[in-house]
Design a protein around this motif. Structure first.
Motif, short mmCIF file in Angstrom:
data_model
loop_
_atom_site.label_atom_id
_atom_site.label_comp_id
_atom_site.label_asym_id
_atom_site.label_seq_id
_atom_site.Cartn_x
_atom_site.Cartn_y
_atom_site.Cartn_z
N ARG A 82 1.08 -1.09 0.01
CA ARG A 82 -0.05 0.00 0.03
C ARG A 82 0.84 1.32 0.07
NH1 ARG A 82 -5.65 -0.50 1.68
NH2 ARG A 82 -6.07 -2.61 1.47
N CYS A 83 2.20 1.13 0.33
CA CYS A 83 3.06 2.30 0.32
C CYS A 83 3.76 2.34 -1.02
CB CYS A 83 4.01 2.16 1.64
SG CYS A 83 3.19 2.57 3.15
N GLY A 84 3.56 1.24 -1.66
CA GLY A 84 4.23 1.14 -2.84
C GLY A 84 5.82 0.63 -2.90
N SER A 85 5.95 0.13 -1.84
CA SER A 85 7.14 -0.50 -1.88
C SER A 85 7.30 -2.07 -1.33
CB SER A 85 7.91 0.33 -0.71
OG SER A 85 7.41 0.40 0.40
N ARG A 86 8.47 -2.60 -1.21
CA ARG A 86 8.62 -3.92 -0.60
C ARG A 86 9.74 -3.87 0.47
NH1 ARG A 86 9.67 -7.75 -5.57
NH2 ARG A 86 9.25 -9.23 -4.13
N PRO A 87 9.42 -4.57 1.42
CA PRO A 87 10.63 -4.96 2.56
C PRO A 87 12.02 -5.21 1.95
CG PRO A 87 8.85 -6.01 3.22
CD PRO A 87 8.66 -5.69 1.80
#
Ligand code: FES
Length: 63
Positions: free
Chosen positions: A31-36
């Protein structure tokens, strides 16, 4: 304050994403447009979810 240095995600961004009907850390990142990446922030993100949703098993679903 930055919580996830790798993705330059602030506490307010992550907390907002954690308020939705999302029980997993992975979904909050999506949802934040990223990945860990390194994973150092995952406990903090999981705590945000836990606080927002009252869930106890967020790590199990973070996979
Ligand atoms: S600090 Fe969030 S993935 Fe590295």
């Amino acid at each position: 304050m930055f919580v996830c240095i790798c993705n330059a995600l602030r506490d307010r961004d992550l907390a907002e994403a954690a308020k939705t009907d999302t029980p997993t850390v992975a979904e909050v990142f999506r949802r934040c447009g990223s990945r860990p990446k390194c994973g150092k922030c995952l406990p903090d993100v999981a705590q945000m979810i836990d606080e927002a949703r009252g869930l106890q098993q967020v790590f199990a679903a973070a996979g």
